[in-house]
Motif scaffolding. Sequence first.
Motif, mmCIF file in Angstrom:
data_model
loop_
_atom_site.group_PDB
_atom_site.id
_atom_site.type_symbol
_atom_site.label_atom_id
_atom_site.label_comp_id
_atom_site.label_asym_id
_atom_site.label_seq_id
_atom_site.Cartn_x
_atom_site.Cartn_y
_atom_site.Cartn_z
ATOM 1 N N LEU A 87 0.805 -1.073 -0.027
ATOM 2 C CA LEU A 87 -0.115 0.013 -0.030
ATOM 3 C C LEU A 87 0.715 1.270 0.125
ATOM 4 N N SER A 88 1.852 1.229 0.724
ATOM 5 C CA SER A 88 2.822 2.307 0.677
ATOM 6 C C SER A 88 3.367 2.847 -0.456
ATOM 7 N N THR A 89 3.868 1.457 -1.183
ATOM 8 C CA THR A 89 4.444 1.659 -2.326
ATOM 9 C C THR A 89 3.332 2.152 -3.394
ATOM 10 N N LEU A 90 2.419 1.686 -3.440
ATOM 11 C CA LEU A 90 1.181 2.370 -4.403
ATOM 12 C C LEU A 90 1.026 3.751 -4.156
ATOM 13 N N VAL A 91 0.894 3.977 -2.936
ATOM 14 C CA VAL A 91 0.732 5.612 -2.677
ATOM 15 C C VAL A 91 1.919 6.334 -3.165
ATOM 16 N N MET A 92 3.072 5.971 -2.808
ATOM 17 C CA MET A 92 4.000 6.766 -3.226
ATOM 18 C C MET A 92 4.203 6.896 -4.939
ATOM 19 N N GLY A 93 3.900 5.669 -5.534
ATOM 20 C CA GLY A 93 4.040 5.555 -6.906
ATOM 21 C C GLY A 93 2.954 6.365 -7.575
ATOM 22 N N SER A 94 1.646 6.622 -6.956
ATOM 23 C CA SER A 94 0.640 7.454 -7.320
ATOM 24 C C SER A 94 1.285 9.012 -7.299
ATOM 25 N N LEU A 95 1.714 9.180 -5.906
ATOM 26 C CA LEU A 95 2.152 10.566 -6.040
ATOM 27 C C LEU A 95 3.286 10.973 -6.763
ATOM 28 N N THR A 96 4.090 10.089 -7.238
ATOM 29 C CA THR A 96 5.258 10.257 -8.296
ATOM 30 C C THR A 96 4.463 10.524 -9.526
ATOM 31 N N GLY A 97 3.356 9.698 -9.697
ATOM 32 C CA GLY A 97 2.847 9.913 -11.000
ATOM 33 C C GLY A 97 2.220 11.215 -11.303
ATOM 34 N N VAL A 98 1.643 11.986 -10.112
ATOM 35 C CA VAL A 98 0.932 13.266 -10.318
ATOM 36 C C VAL A 98 1.978 14.258 -10.242
ATOM 37 N N SER A 102 3.044 12.967 -14.816
ATOM 38 C CA SER A 102 2.053 13.868 -15.539
ATOM 39 C C SER A 102 2.908 15.491 -15.931
ATOM 40 N N GLN A 103 3.726 15.779 -15.069
ATOM 41 C CA GLN A 103 4.529 17.062 -15.633
ATOM 42 C C GLN A 103 5.306 16.849 -16.633
ATOM 43 N N ALA A 104 6.025 15.620 -16.581
ATOM 44 C CA ALA A 104 6.902 15.342 -17.859
ATOM 45 C C ALA A 104 5.952 15.326 -18.961
ATOM 46 N N ILE A 105 4.979 14.700 -19.196
ATOM 47 C CA ILE A 105 4.037 14.497 -20.176
ATOM 48 C C ILE A 105 3.451 15.905 -20.682
ATOM 49 N N TYR A 106 3.303 16.830 -19.774
ATOM 50 C CA TYR A 106 2.795 18.139 -19.952
ATOM 51 C C TYR A 106 3.645 18.978 -20.912
ATOM 52 N N TRP A 107 5.009 18.902 -20.118
ATOM 53 C CA TRP A 107 5.891 19.678 -20.653
ATOM 54 C C TRP A 107 6.610 19.412 -21.934
ATOM 55 N N ALA A 111 6.422 21.494 -25.476
ATOM 56 C CA ALA A 111 7.673 21.722 -26.265
ATOM 57 C C ALA A 111 7.851 21.015 -27.540
ATOM 58 N N GLY A 112 6.814 20.260 -27.895
ATOM 59 C CA GLY A 112 6.544 19.847 -29.189
ATOM 60 C C GLY A 112 7.526 18.398 -29.251
ATOM 61 N N MET A 113 7.591 17.796 -28.266
ATOM 62 C CA MET A 113 8.420 16.418 -28.084
ATOM 63 C C MET A 113 7.823 15.563 -27.678
ATOM 64 N N ALA A 114 6.629 15.232 -27.956
ATOM 65 C CA ALA A 114 5.611 14.311 -27.297
ATOM 66 C C ALA A 114 6.122 12.816 -27.660
ATOM 67 N N LYS A 115 6.818 12.691 -28.993
ATOM 68 C CA LYS A 115 7.346 11.491 -29.338
ATOM 69 C C LYS A 115 8.399 10.892 -28.348
ATOM 70 N N MET A 116 8.896 11.613 -27.645
ATOM 71 C CA MET A 116 9.900 11.167 -26.651
ATOM 72 C C MET A 116 9.580 11.068 -25.464
ATOM 73 N N THR A 117 7.962 10.958 -25.151
ATOM 74 C CA THR A 117 7.655 10.698 -23.924
ATOM 75 C C THR A 117 7.883 9.333 -23.312
ATOM 76 N N GLY A 118 7.761 8.471 -24.096
ATOM 77 C CA GLY A 118 8.028 6.885 -23.757
ATOM 78 C C GLY A 118 9.574 6.853 -23.174
ATOM 79 N N SER A 119 10.523 7.316 -24.100
ATOM 80 C CA SER A 119 11.893 7.207 -23.800
ATOM 81 C C SER A 119 12.243 7.989 -22.350
ATOM 82 N N VAL A 120 11.704 9.210 -22.096
ATOM 83 C CA VAL A 120 11.829 9.813 -21.051
ATOM 84 C C VAL A 120 11.432 9.481 -19.830
ATOM 85 N N LEU A 121 9.925 8.824 -19.960
ATOM 86 C CA LEU A 121 9.606 8.193 -18.703
ATOM 87 C C LEU A 121 10.464 6.889 -18.458
#
Length: 287
Positions: A87-98, A102-107, A111-121
């Motif tokens: 449970l602690s791991t899932l909570v920490m993972g969810s907070l990391t996702g938020v 999500s911030q990495a995907i947005y920016w 910046a027009g670099m949506a194709k790099m989303t997978g490699s960056v994540l």
Amino acid sequence: MAHGLGVPPETFHPDDEPRDNDTIGERIVYFLGWLGALVRKQVWFLLIMLGTMWGVLRESVRGNSWRRTVRYEFQLTLSDVAGKGLLSTLVMGSLTGVGVVSQAIYWLGFAGMAKMTGSVLVSVIVRELAPILVGILMLGRSGMLSLAEVGMLATGGQIRSMQAEGLDPFLLLVLPRTLAFTVAGFTLGIMFSIASLTTGYIISRASGALSNSLFSFYYDVVTAMTPADYLLIPLKFVVVGFLVGLGCCVSGLTASNEDSLRTMLPRGFSRGILIVMTVSVLFSLKV
């Protein structure tokens, strides 16, 4: 002075300071003794860790090492680390996702670099951030508990009593706990990655930063992984869990009679953090 198991004996006495009438040779001998004592004091724990590491790997493949008491300790530790820590791991993972995914995907989209989303994540979340956060979580939640339990046994004399009765503390305490942390490290690492990526996708989809499906999002992440990632990422989770569990057990087992929880816990936590960061750096360097 009484010493715990594995604590190096004092063969050099700092109080024996050089006198003014000492020769140059005597001063050199004093300096070399001081330098040797300093080096040994700094590396003795590392040497014990290396020896114990080999012992765990060797004994884990021997059938007669897995007696009923050892299997029970393994199951109990695994239930505590992986089961109660999920449970602690899932909570920490969810907070990391938020906060991160999500911030990495947005920016990246901004910046027009949506194709790099997978490699960056893959590079930032799964390969680098997940092992560190999972290792710290295991260290703080379960590692300190194992350190306290083993340390109190060592300082209270129960370890010597076990040895006097013909019982091996290594097989009963160190081996099953270390391997339980190893399995839990892989399990919690995968669950953390899934939770962080899924939560990041949900937030990004709700905010309009992403329009593709969850399947397409995960497809982009998986295809961004290199063949080496399929080996190195799980191995990194396994190694972090293995060394965190081993380091906590060894820190407790090598506690001296003068130690208490007040001294053992800060020392063990700092060693654990150093272990997690060292593993992360070595894997990043492909060592």
